[in-house]
Design a protein around this motif. Structure first.
Motif, short mmCIF file in Angstrom:
data_model
loop_
_atom_site.label_atom_id
_atom_site.label_comp_id
_atom_site.label_asym_id
_atom_site.label_seq_id
_atom_site.Cartn_x
_atom_site.Cartn_y
_atom_site.Cartn_z
N UNK A 359 46.67 41.32 46.32
CA UNK A 359 45.27 41.64 46.58
C UNK A 359 44.38 40.43 46.34
N UNK A 363 41.79 38.51 48.68
CA UNK A 363 40.41 38.16 48.32
C UNK A 363 40.15 36.69 48.57
N UNK A 370 34.42 33.55 54.15
CA UNK A 370 33.00 33.55 53.77
C UNK A 370 32.47 32.11 53.78
N UNK B 3 31.22 37.13 56.84
CA UNK B 3 31.50 37.78 55.57
C UNK B 3 30.57 37.22 54.50
N UNK B 5 30.00 36.49 50.16
CA UNK B 5 30.73 36.28 48.92
C UNK B 5 30.94 37.59 48.18
N UNK B 8 34.14 39.18 49.25
CA UNK B 8 35.30 38.51 48.65
C UNK B 8 35.43 38.89 47.18
N UNK B 11 36.83 42.31 46.83
CA UNK B 11 38.27 42.29 47.10
C UNK B 11 39.03 41.76 45.90
N UNK B 12 38.45 40.76 45.23
CA UNK B 12 39.11 40.21 44.05
C UNK B 12 39.12 41.23 42.92
N UNK B 14 39.14 44.29 43.32
CA UNK B 14 40.06 45.33 43.75
C UNK B 14 41.47 45.12 43.25
N UNK B 15 41.78 43.90 42.82
CA UNK B 15 43.14 43.67 42.32
C UNK B 15 43.38 44.43 41.01
N UNK B 16 42.31 44.76 40.27
CA UNK B 16 42.48 45.51 39.02
C UNK B 16 42.99 46.93 39.28
N UNK B 18 44.42 47.96 41.89
CA UNK B 18 45.74 47.86 42.53
C UNK B 18 46.81 47.64 41.47
N UNK B 19 46.52 46.77 40.53
CA UNK B 19 47.51 46.47 39.50
C UNK B 19 47.73 47.61 38.54
N UNK B 20 46.62 48.32 38.16
CA UNK B 20 46.73 49.35 37.13
C UNK B 20 47.17 50.68 37.70
N UNK B 23 50.22 50.15 42.16
CA UNK B 23 50.94 48.94 42.58
C UNK B 23 51.91 49.24 43.73
N UNK B 28 47.16 49.22 47.80
CA UNK B 28 46.52 48.12 48.54
C UNK B 28 45.68 48.68 49.69
N UNK B 31 42.47 50.48 48.46
CA UNK B 31 41.39 49.57 48.04
C UNK B 31 40.79 48.86 49.24
N UNK B 32 41.65 48.27 50.06
CA UNK B 32 41.14 47.48 51.16
C UNK B 32 40.56 48.34 52.27
#
Lengths: 487, 436
Positions: A359, A363, A370, B3, B5, B8, B11-12, B14-16, B18-20, B23, B28, B31-32
């Motif tokens: 993910x 990003x 961007x 797009x 910032x 982005x 999306x970053x 969103x990795x939390x 996804x990880x918790x 997975x 994925x 979230x996306x």
């Protein structure tokens, strides 16, 4: 006339010939026609002229900019074409309309379609009949399917393996192990094959092993040059191999030749005294290793020639099972030895977080998009010429320097000094370069100043002998001039 | 489409989850997918760029070195509020280097059906016409995740006029002009040919100008005064050939020549003379003829605004014949060119008699102060060779100037800051001597 003239330097509008009204540059578009004040600072927001939301007249297409009457010439003079009043929406936009987009893209799309069709058609035509060289499943001229078929008819099962470990495991007393390209093998693969040779007790056929593979797989044999004839005779009586005797002349040439000093080894099909087929006894009972200098006689296209088929069948059909090992790149890259000892970073990350990492990569890709998007393209402009006016003179100086033109430089400096001195000491300009006129006049001034020097040598002397003398000459000329001026 | 910032960053973050929590591909996708949905909604709510109606107004001309404000009115005819970043793009030389990004970008909000005005302040660094490039608008949705982006082209031209820095010399030269005109009590006198008046002799007056006949009629000594000639014709010729492109200091020779030409034109129109302009290299580049006194200077700056030196050798023959055509009767011809030996000796010198037989000619040239610096450099071998080369250049210029003087040409050779006053003084002295 007034004491102070009116400033004729006021910025003026482009000339009337250009079609712009004389008051154009002072025209401020008073869009705030309802009295919101006129001196708007930058970026000041302004409501529509009506000030109400119900009447958004000026914003509607069809009602032109002229509705605010305080906009004289606001639609731009002829020299400055702005949007003409009443123009439809989107006319200033540079975005392509759908029709334009289609017009532009259709050629490209057509080309892509043609390419894709051609690629699919070609792939369809060629599918299935192309395999690797020496592949027992391939019916290509360079494949070996004919041989595999013949062996099958004689009750020998052929098994294709692509993995060295698997090949070594399959090898046994009742198998023939054929290694298609030993030179391609990596270190772990060679070890596996070596152990198979040593332990299996079966036959191992190495096809054209060169110097990279020989020390490991058949240390007793050495490559010895190149056989240039294609078809060779068995070479009796040195060749005691029965298969060679039965097969007779065969296409083992056009490949490598070998030598060995191992007792019990049999060399056949010699070319220039060195055999192209070598049979080495194995340390294990009943096993042996066959080195073939060339694989050509195993291929479909050559199998029917001479005694090729006979030789191949006897060499590979001596055991009931044939393990045909074709090394592949995937096999090469797999390295089980190191993999187990040294886990990569990914292995250390908890299982769930690899997804989070994925993910994060996503990003990062978004962030890249961007940052990559520009707010409009770069604006280009013709640059003015940038030449220093003194460039020719500077170049001249460098030419003097490169040519060591001390004579020229000294002449020029002396002439200039004489021309400057002449009026100072009262010598007429035409006589400035005459030693008889100038030197006495200058000397007279110098003795009066009490600083004797040699103006004749300075002003009319010889060329300086070296660079230091030239630098000194320039300084002395300056000093002389200063003295004359101060005296 | 663009797009932000924020997208982005989301999306970053969103990795939390996804990880918790998830997975897997499902996590994925969840979230996306929601992020994509939010982006799509945002995009749909952003005001369209294509239907916006931009219009320009504001300054159309500016002196070099001064700011010009160009206004851009953005009308939002749609039903959605426009939240936008706007870039009003102009050629790079419209701003001092380094300030382009800040000067050309604006953020604004335009509610549906209203309009707003932006002001882009240009500070052009070069003469000439600056044409507006496109207006790029990035329209954000309320969530600021995804933006629409598009451009509009609204033509606008700002003409950057020569700076005329030498106008500071104008008052002093005008004062001298008035002295010439006999309007002040100072004892200088125009030696023109036009009889002005009689006045009493004051000690210091030229005795040759005493009018004996008038003196005999009265009991005081009377002297005649003349007015300097008026309504003379002056033709200023700018050489825009390759020699004009050479930079002296930071500006091309042409710019210094223009400055001098403007001061001369301002002075001469004030003195009642008619001034024409010709810019020429291989062919005429600009021509101003027959303007009234009030109109001359504006016409001059306008004609000069777009002039650039051409990298060709000036065609002296064509130049001289154009001058002769433009000045049929006796005129003062001011040639603003360079004193470089080769172009003058090979080009202009053989043709000079055609000019001087009918006209008074001033040749003004921009000298390079750097040559003088080089001529004075000492101390190292390189410096001495530089000095030698510069001295040689200097003496060549002198020789060329002497040759020209022998043909009856008045030569003005001065550095950029002194050329304009020197040329004005040469004009005034010719006028005082009645030689126009």
């Amino acid at each position: 006339m007034t004491p102070t003239p009116p400033d004729p330097t006021r910025p003026t509008p482009p000339d009337p010939g250009n079609g712009t009204g004389p008051a154009q540059d002072t025209t401020t578009p008073a869009l705030s026609g309802t009295g919101n004040g006129t001196g708007h600072p930058r970026n000041t927001a302004m409501p529509a002229p009506s000030g109400t939301t119900t009447d958004t007249g000026p914003a509607r297409p069809g009602t032109d900019h002229g509705t605010d009457g305080t906009h004289p010439g606001g639609s731009g003079g002829p020299g400055h074409p702005t949007t003409p009043p009443g123009q439809g929406t989107g006319t200033t936009s540079t975005a392509l309309t759908r029709a334009q987009l289609w017009t532009r893209a259709r050629g490209f799309l057509l080309a892509v379609a043609v390419l894709l069709t051609a690629a699919v058609a070609l792939a369809g035509l060629q599918a299935g009949d192309h395999h690797g060289r020496l592949d027992p499943r391939s019916a290509d001229p360079d494949g070996s399917r004919a041989l595999a078929q013949l062996l099958k008819e004689r009750g020998v099962t052929t098994r294709v393996v692509t993995d060295a470990q698997e090949a070594a495991a399959a090898a046994g007393p009742g198998t023939t192990l054929l290694v298609a390209d030993p030179d391609l093998l990596g270190e772990p693969q060679r070890r596996a094959i070596r152990s198979a040779i040593d332990l299996s007790g079966g036959r191992t056929v190495l096809v054209a092993p060169g110097s990279p593979a020989l020390p490991e797989l058949a240390p007793a044999a050495h490559a010895k040059g190149f056989a240039h004839q294609r078809d060779l005779d068995p070479g009796t009586p040195a060749c005691t191999l029965p298969s060679a005797g039965t097969a007779g002349r065969a296409g083992t040439g056009d490949g490598l030749r070998y030598t060995t000093d191992l007792p019990g080894a049999t060399g056949c099909y010699p070319s220039g005294g060195h055999p192209t087929l070598l049979v080495l006894p194995s340390t294990t009972k009943g096993g042996d290793t066959v080195l073939l200098g060339s694989e050509t006689f195993l291929l479909n296209k050559r199998l029917a020639d001479e005694g090729n088929a006979s030789l191949a069948l006897q060499l590979l059909g001596s055991r009931p099972e044939l393990v045909w090992y074709l090394p592949t790149p995937a096999d090469m890259s797999a390295d089980p030895g190191t993999d187990a000892q040294d886990p990569s970073l990914l292995d250390l990350v908890p299982a769930g977080w690899t997804w989070a990492l994925l993910q994060l990569f996503f990003a990062a890709a978004l962030a890249a998009l961007w940052r990559a998007r520009r707010l409009g393209p770069l604006v280009t402009e013709d640059l003015p010429v940038a030449i220093r006016a003194s460039e020719a003179t500077e170049g001249h100086a460098r030419l003097y320097r490169r040519a060591d033109a001390r004579d020229r430089a000294a002449t020029v400096l002396r002439a200039a000094a004489r021309e400057r001195l002449a009026p100072l000491v009262g010598v007429p300009a035409p006589q400035a370069h005459d030693p008889a006129a100038l030197v006495p006049a200058v000397s007279a001034r110098l003795t009066a100043g009490g600083r004797p020097s040699d103006p004749a040598a300075l002003l009319f002397g010889t060329t300086p002998a070296d660079d230091a003398a030239l630098v000194a000459l320039a300084d002395h000329l300056d000093a002389l001039e200063r003295e004359v001026r101060s005296s | 489409m663009a797009l932000t910032g924020r997208a982005a960053l989301l999306a970053a973050l969103g990795s939390v989850p996804v990880g918790l929590l998830g997975p897997s591909w499902t996590g994925l996708l969840a979230v996306n997918g929601s992020l994509a949905l939010a982006c799509a909604v945002d995009y749909a709510l952003a005001a369209p760029v294509r239907t916006l109606k931009p219009a320009r107004s504001g300054a159309t001309s500016v002196r070099l070195g001064e700011p010009a404000d160009v206004h851009l009115t953005l009308t939002n005819p749609g039903t959605r509020t426009l939240r936008a970043d706007v870039r009003d793009a102009w050629p790079p030389s419209s701003w001092t280097p380094g300030t382009e990004a800040a000067a050309s970008r604006h953020s604004l909000t335009v509610p549906a059906g209203e309009r707003r005005r932006l002001t882009t302040r240009l500070r052009p660094t070069r003469r000439g016409d600056r044409r507006a490039d496109r207006i790029t608008i990035r329209s954000y949705g309320p969530l600021r995740l995804l933006a629409r982006q598009g451009s509009h082209t609204v033509p606008w031209t700002v003409r950057v006029l020569p700076p005329f820095t030498s106008r500071k010399h104008l008052p002093s030269r005008l004062a001298r002009l008035r002295e010439l005109d006999g309007r002040t009590s100072v004892l200088t006198r125009g030696e023109g040919t036009e009889f002005d008046s009689l006045r009493d002799y004051v000690p210091g007056d030229d005795t040759r100008s005493i009018d004996w006949r008038a003196t005999a009629r009265r009991n005081k000594v009377a002297v005649r005064t003349w007015r300097p000639e008026r309504d003379r014709h002056i033709l200023i010729c700018l050489d825009t050939g390759r020699t004009a492109a050479g930079r002296v200091g930071d500006a091309p020779r042409l710019d210094s020549a223009m400055d001098a030409a403007l001061l001369l034109a301002a002075l001469a129109t004030r003195a009642g003379d008619r001034v024409d302009l010709l810019a020429h290299d291989r062919r005429p580049r600009a021509q101003v003829q027959g303007r009234s006194a009030a109109d001359t200077l504006p016409a001059f700056v306008n004609a000069m605004a777009g002039l650039e030196p051409a990298l060709v050798e000036t065609d002296s023959r064509a130049l001289v014949s154009t001058i002769l055509r433009g000045a049929p009767r006796r005129s003062l011809v001011v040639l603003l060119t360079s004193l470089d030996a080769a172009p003058i000796e090979e080009g202009l010198l053989p043709l000079l008699p055609r000019l001087t037989q009918r006209h008074t000619v001033i040749l003004a040239s921009v000298a390079d102060p750097h040559i003088a610096e080089m001529a004075a450099s000492r101390g190292s071998l390189d410096a001495v060779y530089e000095a030698a080369a510069a001295t040689r250049t200097g003496s060549q210029r002198l020789r060329t100037a002497e040759q020209l003087s022998r043909h009856g040409v008045h030569v003005v050779d001065a550095t950029p800051d002194t050329l304009a006053p020197a040329l004005a003084d040469a004009y005034l002295s010719l006028k005082a001597a009645g030689r126009l």
